[in-house]
Design a protein around this motif. Structure first.
Motif, PDB file in Angstrom:
ATOM      1  N   SER A 109      19.336  34.673   3.033  1.00  0.00           N
ATOM      2  CA  SER A 109      18.976  33.846   4.189  1.00  0.00           C
ATOM      3  C   SER A 109      17.607  33.211   4.082  1.00  0.00           C
ATOM      4  N   ILE A 110      17.522  31.996   4.580  1.00  0.00           N
ATOM      5  CA  ILE A 110      16.250  31.283   4.642  1.00  0.00           C
ATOM      6  C   ILE A 110      15.291  31.985   5.614  1.00  0.00           C
ATOM      7  N   GLY A 111      15.838  32.782   6.512  1.00  0.00           N
ATOM      8  CA  GLY A 111      15.012  33.512   7.490  1.00  0.00           C
ATOM      9  C   GLY A 111      14.203  34.648   6.886  1.00  0.00           C
ATOM     10  N   MET A 112      14.381  34.894   5.577  1.00  0.00           N
ATOM     11  CA  MET A 112      13.670  35.988   4.906  1.00  0.00           C
ATOM     12  C   MET A 112      12.541  35.493   4.016  1.00  0.00           C
ATOM     13  N   LEU A 146      -2.139  30.873   9.739  1.00  0.00           N
ATOM     14  CA  LEU A 146      -0.791  31.411   9.935  1.00  0.00           C
ATOM     15  C   LEU A 146       0.005  30.325  10.651  1.00  0.00           C
ATOM     16  N   PHE A 147       1.016  29.827   9.973  1.00  0.00           N
ATOM     17  CA  PHE A 147       1.709  28.629  10.437  1.00  0.00           C
ATOM     18  C   PHE A 147       3.165  28.971  10.761  1.00  0.00           C
ATOM     19  N   GLY A 148       3.700  28.344  11.810  1.00  0.00           N
ATOM     20  CA  GLY A 148       5.112  28.565  12.160  1.00  0.00           C
ATOM     21  C   GLY A 148       5.983  27.510  11.497  1.00  0.00           C
ATOM     22  N   SER A 149       6.333  26.494  12.254  1.00  0.00           N
ATOM     23  CA  SER A 149       7.103  25.384  11.690  1.00  0.00           C
ATOM     24  C   SER A 149       6.931  24.194  12.618  1.00  0.00           C
ATOM     25  N   VAL A 150       7.146  23.002  12.076  1.00  0.00           N
ATOM     26  CA  VAL A 150       7.029  21.809  12.912  1.00  0.00           C
ATOM     27  C   VAL A 150       8.298  20.983  12.809  1.00  0.00           C
ATOM     28  N   GLY A 151       8.585  20.270  13.870  1.00  0.00           N
ATOM     29  CA  GLY A 151       9.736  19.368  13.818  1.00  0.00           C
ATOM     30  C   GLY A 151      10.573  19.454  15.078  1.00  0.00           C
ATOM     31  N   GLY A 152      11.117  18.299  15.434  1.00  0.00           N
ATOM     32  CA  GLY A 152      12.000  18.250  16.596  1.00  0.00           C
ATOM     33  C   GLY A 152      13.416  17.971  16.128  1.00  0.00           C
ATOM     34  N   ALA A 153      14.288  17.728  17.085  1.00  0.00           N
ATOM     35  CA  ALA A 153      15.702  17.565  16.741  1.00  0.00           C
ATOM     36  C   ALA A 153      15.964  16.228  16.042  1.00  0.00           C
ATOM     37  N   TYR A 165      -0.136  29.895   5.328  1.00  0.00           N
ATOM     38  CA  TYR A 165       0.983  30.812   5.114  1.00  0.00           C
ATOM     39  C   TYR A 165       2.069  30.517   6.139  1.00  0.00           C
ATOM     40  N   GLU A 166       3.266  30.245   5.640  1.00  0.00           N
ATOM     41  CA  GLU A 166       4.325  29.827   6.562  1.00  0.00           C
ATOM     42  C   GLU A 166       5.689  30.267   6.043  1.00  0.00           C
ATOM     43  N   PRO A 167       6.617  30.517   6.970  1.00  0.00           N
ATOM     44  CA  PRO A 167       7.987  30.750   6.517  1.00  0.00           C
ATOM     45  C   PRO A 167       8.529  29.475   5.879  1.00  0.00           C
ATOM     46  N   VAL A 168       9.473  29.631   4.951  1.00  0.00           N
ATOM     47  CA  VAL A 168      10.052  28.467   4.284  1.00  0.00           C
ATOM     48  C   VAL A 168      10.919  27.654   5.257  1.00  0.00           C
ATOM     49  N   HIS A 169      11.488  28.330   6.236  1.00  0.00           N
ATOM     50  CA  HIS A 169      12.412  27.626   7.139  1.00  0.00           C
ATOM     51  C   HIS A 169      11.687  26.648   8.056  1.00  0.00           C
ATOM     52  N   GLY A 170      12.473  25.793   8.702  1.00  0.00           N
ATOM     53  CA  GLY A 170      11.929  24.811   9.624  1.00  0.00           C
ATOM     54  C   GLY A 170      11.964  25.322  11.066  1.00  0.00           C
ATOM     55  N   SER A 171      11.931  24.379  12.006  1.00  0.00           N
ATOM     56  CA  SER A 171      11.804  24.753  13.421  1.00  0.00           C
ATOM     57  C   SER A 171      13.144  25.132  14.054  1.00  0.00           C
ATOM     58  N   ALA A 172      14.234  24.984  13.297  1.00  0.00           N
ATOM     59  CA  ALA A 172      15.579  25.403  13.730  1.00  0.00           C
ATOM     60  C   ALA A 172      15.853  25.116  15.212  1.00  0.00           C
ATOM     61  N   PRO A 173      15.843  23.837  15.610  1.00  0.00           N
ATOM     62  CA  PRO A 173      16.041  23.535  17.038  1.00  0.00           C
ATOM     63  C   PRO A 173      17.366  24.099  17.572  1.00  0.00           C
ATOM     64  N   ASP A 174      18.345  24.286  16.681  1.00  0.00           N
ATOM     65  CA  ASP A 174      19.655  24.789  17.130  1.00  0.00           C
ATOM     66  C   ASP A 174      19.599  26.208  17.677  1.00  0.00           C
ATOM     67  N   GLY A 213      20.787  37.820  13.514  1.00  0.00           N
ATOM     68  CA  GLY A 213      22.113  37.236  13.311  1.00  0.00           C
ATOM     69  C   GLY A 213      22.344  36.648  11.925  1.00  0.00           C
ATOM     70  N   ASP A 214      21.309  36.013  11.341  1.00  0.00           N
ATOM     71  CA  ASP A 214      21.472  35.330  10.054  1.00  0.00           C
ATOM     72  C   ASP A 214      21.754  36.283   8.901  1.00  0.00           C
ATOM     73  N   ILE A 215      21.383  37.565   9.037  1.00  0.00           N
ATOM     74  CA  ILE A 215      21.606  38.515   7.933  1.00  0.00           C
ATOM     75  C   ILE A 215      22.534  39.654   8.374  1.00  0.00           C
ATOM     76  N   GLY A 273       9.808  24.563  18.022  1.00  0.00           N
ATOM     77  CA  GLY A 273      11.099  25.252  17.870  1.00  0.00           C
ATOM     78  C   GLY A 273      10.925  26.759  17.804  1.00  0.00           C
ATOM     79  N   ILE A 274      11.470  27.362  16.746  1.00  0.00           N
ATOM     80  CA  ILE A 274      11.350  28.818  16.615  1.00  0.00           C
ATOM     81  C   ILE A 274       9.970  29.241  16.088  1.00  0.00           C
ATOM     82  N   GLY A 275       9.127  28.252  15.726  1.00  0.00           N
ATOM     83  CA  GLY A 275       7.786  28.576  15.197  1.00  0.00           C
ATOM     84  C   GLY A 275       7.039  29.573  16.078  1.00  0.00           C
TER      85      GLY A 275
HETATM   86  P1  NAD Z   1      15.740  24.685   9.417  1.00  0.00           P
HETATM   87  O1  NAD Z   1      15.160  25.577   8.384  1.00  0.00           O
HETATM   88  O2  NAD Z   1      14.971  24.536  10.671  1.00  0.00           O
HETATM   89  O3  NAD Z   1      17.207  25.235   9.784  1.00  0.00           O
HETATM   90  C1  NAD Z   1      18.284  25.290   8.829  1.00  0.00           C
HETATM   91  C2  NAD Z   1      19.315  26.313   9.315  1.00  0.00           C
HETATM   92  O4  NAD Z   1      18.797  27.621   9.127  1.00  0.00           O
HETATM   93  C3  NAD Z   1      19.647  26.195  10.800  1.00  0.00           C
HETATM   94  O5  NAD Z   1      21.012  26.497  10.982  1.00  0.00           O
HETATM   95  C4  NAD Z   1      18.797  27.271  11.453  1.00  0.00           C
HETATM   96  O6  NAD Z   1      19.354  27.778  12.639  1.00  0.00           O
HETATM   97  C5  NAD Z   1      18.741  28.319  10.348  1.00  0.00           C
HETATM   98  N1  NAD Z   1      17.468  29.057  10.376  1.00  0.00           N
HETATM   99  C6  NAD Z   1      16.241  28.562  10.025  1.00  0.00           C
HETATM  100  N2  NAD Z   1      15.313  29.497  10.185  1.00  0.00           N
HETATM  101  C7  NAD Z   1      15.925  30.592  10.647  1.00  0.00           C
HETATM  102  C8  NAD Z   1      15.480  31.889  11.037  1.00  0.00           C
HETATM  103  N3  NAD Z   1      14.176  32.244  10.964  1.00  0.00           N
HETATM  104  N4  NAD Z   1      16.379  32.773  11.485  1.00  0.00           N
HETATM  105  C9  NAD Z   1      17.683  32.438  11.560  1.00  0.00           C
HETATM  106  N5  NAD Z   1      18.174  31.244  11.213  1.00  0.00           N
HETATM  107  C10 NAD Z   1      17.310  30.310  10.767  1.00  0.00           C
HETATM  108  O7  NAD Z   1      15.992  23.281   8.728  1.00  0.00           O
HETATM  109  P2  NAD Z   1      16.516  21.907   9.372  1.00  0.00           P
HETATM  110  O8  NAD Z   1      17.562  22.187  10.393  1.00  0.00           O
HETATM  111  O9  NAD Z   1      16.820  21.047   8.228  1.00  0.00           O
HETATM  112  O10 NAD Z   1      15.254  21.283  10.098  1.00  0.00           O
HETATM  113  C11 NAD Z   1      14.955  21.439  11.476  1.00  0.00           C
HETATM  114  C12 NAD Z   1      13.589  20.850  11.747  1.00  0.00           C
HETATM  115  O11 NAD Z   1      12.596  21.606  11.047  1.00  0.00           O
HETATM  116  C13 NAD Z   1      13.429  19.411  11.280  1.00  0.00           C
HETATM  117  O12 NAD Z   1      12.667  18.727  12.241  1.00  0.00           O
HETATM  118  C14 NAD Z   1      12.679  19.530   9.970  1.00  0.00           C
HETATM  119  O13 NAD Z   1      11.922  18.385   9.692  1.00  0.00           O
HETATM  120  C15 NAD Z   1      11.785  20.711  10.271  1.00  0.00           C
HETATM  121  N6  NAD Z   1      11.316  21.434   9.076  1.00  0.00           N
HETATM  122  C16 NAD Z   1      10.035  21.888   9.121  1.00  0.00           C
HETATM  123  C17 NAD Z   1       9.540  22.630   8.065  1.00  0.00           C
HETATM  124  C18 NAD Z   1       8.115  23.132   8.158  1.00  0.00           C
HETATM  125  O14 NAD Z   1       7.546  23.164   9.230  1.00  0.00           O
HETATM  126  N7  NAD Z   1       7.512  23.554   7.053  1.00  0.00           N
HETATM  127  C19 NAD Z   1      10.337  22.937   6.964  1.00  0.00           C
HETATM  128  C20 NAD Z   1      11.677  22.501   6.962  1.00  0.00           C
HETATM  129  C21 NAD Z   1      12.156  21.741   8.040  1.00  0.00           C
END
Ligand code: NAD
Length: 356
Positions: free
Chosen positions: A254-257, A64-71, A271-280, A328-330, A10-12
């Motif tokens: 924002s989770i993006g911070m 240095l880790f990004g994120s994992v996960g699909g839709a 070391y990784e961002p708290v957010h996930g792969s944000a497939p959207d 956009g998120d902030i 995803g965005i990783g």
């Molecule tokens: P998510 O953190 O990917 O996204 C949640 C929301 O926050 C979405 O609307 C997304 O667009 C937004 N967002 C996330 N990161 C952003 C960024 N850097 N900038 C702007 N907006 C951001 O969580 P989710 O949607 O619940 O999960 C999506 C996938 O990620 C799933 O497959 C889940 O399992 C995986 N996941 C992985 C990790 C990890 O790799 N450590 C952590 C959480 C979720």
């Protein structure tokens, strides 16, 4: 310095490539090597944690880790899910201490859902134990009783040594900060947590310069919303930490911070961002790369002891926010909306400015 780079899915890869720009500027001498994990691991090698990726992690000083996960992975068997790659990696490297700072950038105070006076100056760290507790304790499962009714079972379990090592990590972290540890448990109801409190108290005697307090999880959740600035380091078990750290995350907007570090017995860390792969939003150049960049700053501090360089990166992030750059998120009216790449470039430019 050898750094394993695992962009993931995803965005990783998008956010990690911005962190790499910063890495190349700050640590030009570091050796980096990339490996697939998560969905990328499945595509490349058929498993979420390919053996080559694990081998690279073992011979590196930091990851240095990004994120994992699909839709839509929930329908897959557990060991075929992309997220399993990360869980296996944490387990293989015994990364038991998950640090999640929640820091309020004054420039983003409007992004918090709480009143500015509650979060202005907020600077705390949640230390979540990552390899024990009800998430791993046995017995576990769903069984059928003689009556035919089904029962779900999980076991809260901590050994003394597991509590001791995370407590030491908390006190050591507090010594580098404001010297306060708050241990969060549920000792009034759960025996496991009674032991938790006893062991944390015992370990605390080795750190007389650090003030130790205890809160029950329910009171801690309330205090986090009511008066979060009183906290410095919060140490807690896996399940309570899972919930509290997400709540703390939202204090800052924002989770993006939000960056994180997972550390083991040596200084090797992931070391990784708290957010996930944000497939959207993947592939659109709109993800916020600052969490990934701030995770790299944590690496400089926690794995390489490069406090000055860590501060420099954090200062560069503050400076781009002060200059009005926003993904956009902030984004707020009156600021300048930029994409992922442009934000990464702005941080590198700020680094150049600040180092001259
Ligand atoms: P998510 O953190 O990917 O996204 C949640 C929301 O926050 C979405 O609307 C997304 O667009 C937004 N967002 C996330 N990161 C952003 C960024 N850097 N900038 C702007 N907006 C951001 O969580 P989710 O949607 O619940 O999960 C999506 C996938 O990620 C799933 O497959 C889940 O399992 C995986 N996941 C992985 C990790 C990890 O790799 N450590 C952590 C959480 C979720």
């Amino acid at each position: 310095m050898k750094i394993a780079v695992m962009p993931g899915d995803g965005i990783g890869p998008e956010v990690v490539s911005q962190a790499l720009k910063v890495l190349r500027y700050v640590l030009p001498q570091a050796e980096t090597e990339e490996a697939p994990i998560g969905l990328a691991g499945i595509v490349a090698r058929g498993v979420p944690l390919p053996p080559e990726t694990l081998a690279l992690a073992r011979r590196s000083d930091a990851i240095l880790f990004g994120s994992v996960g699909g839709a839509d992975e929930a329908s897959l068997p557990r060991n075929e899910r992309p997220g399993t790659g990360l869980l296996q990696l944490r387990e293989e490297l015994t990364l038991f201490a998950n640090f999640r700072p929640a820091f309020m950038f004054p420039e983003l105070i409007g992004a918090s859902t709480l009143k500015p006076e509650i979060v202005d100056g907020l600077d705390l760290v949640i230390l979540r134990e990552l390899t024990g507790d009800v998430y791993f304790g046995k017995p576990r499962g769903i069984e059928t009783l003689p009556s035919g009714e089904r029962v779900g079972i999980n076991t809260m379990r901590y050994t003394e040594s597991e509590i001791e090592r995370v407590a030491h990590a908390a006190f050591r972290a507090a010594r580098r900060r404001r010297k306060k540890v708050c241990s969060v448990d549920k000792a009034n109801v759960l025996e496991t947590m009674q032991l938790w409190r006893e062991v944390v108290t015992r370990v605390g005697r080795d750190y007389p310069d650090v003030e130790l307090s205890h809160l029950f999880i329910d009171a801690a959740a309330m205090t986090l919303m009511r008066a979060p600035k009183q906290f410095d380091v919060i140490v807690t078990g896996n399940i309570f930490g899972d919930i509290l750290s997400d709540a703390a995350a939202m204090l800052t907007g924002s989770i993006g911070m939000l960056p994180s570090a997972s550390l083991g017995v040596d200084r090797k860390g992931l070391y990784e961002p708290v957010h996930g792969s944000a497939p959207d939003i993947a592939g659109k150049d709109i993800a916020n790369p600052l969490a990934a960049i701030l995770s790299f700053a944590m690496m400089l501090r926690d794995s390489f002891d490069l406090e000055d360089k860590a501060k420099l990166v954090e200062k560069a992030v503050r400076s781009v926010l002060a200059d009005g750059y926003r993904t956009g998120d902030i984004y707020e009216e009156g600021t300048r909306r930029v994409g992922t790449e442009e934000m990464g470039d702005a941080v590198v430019q700020a680094l150049r400015r600040l180092s001259n």
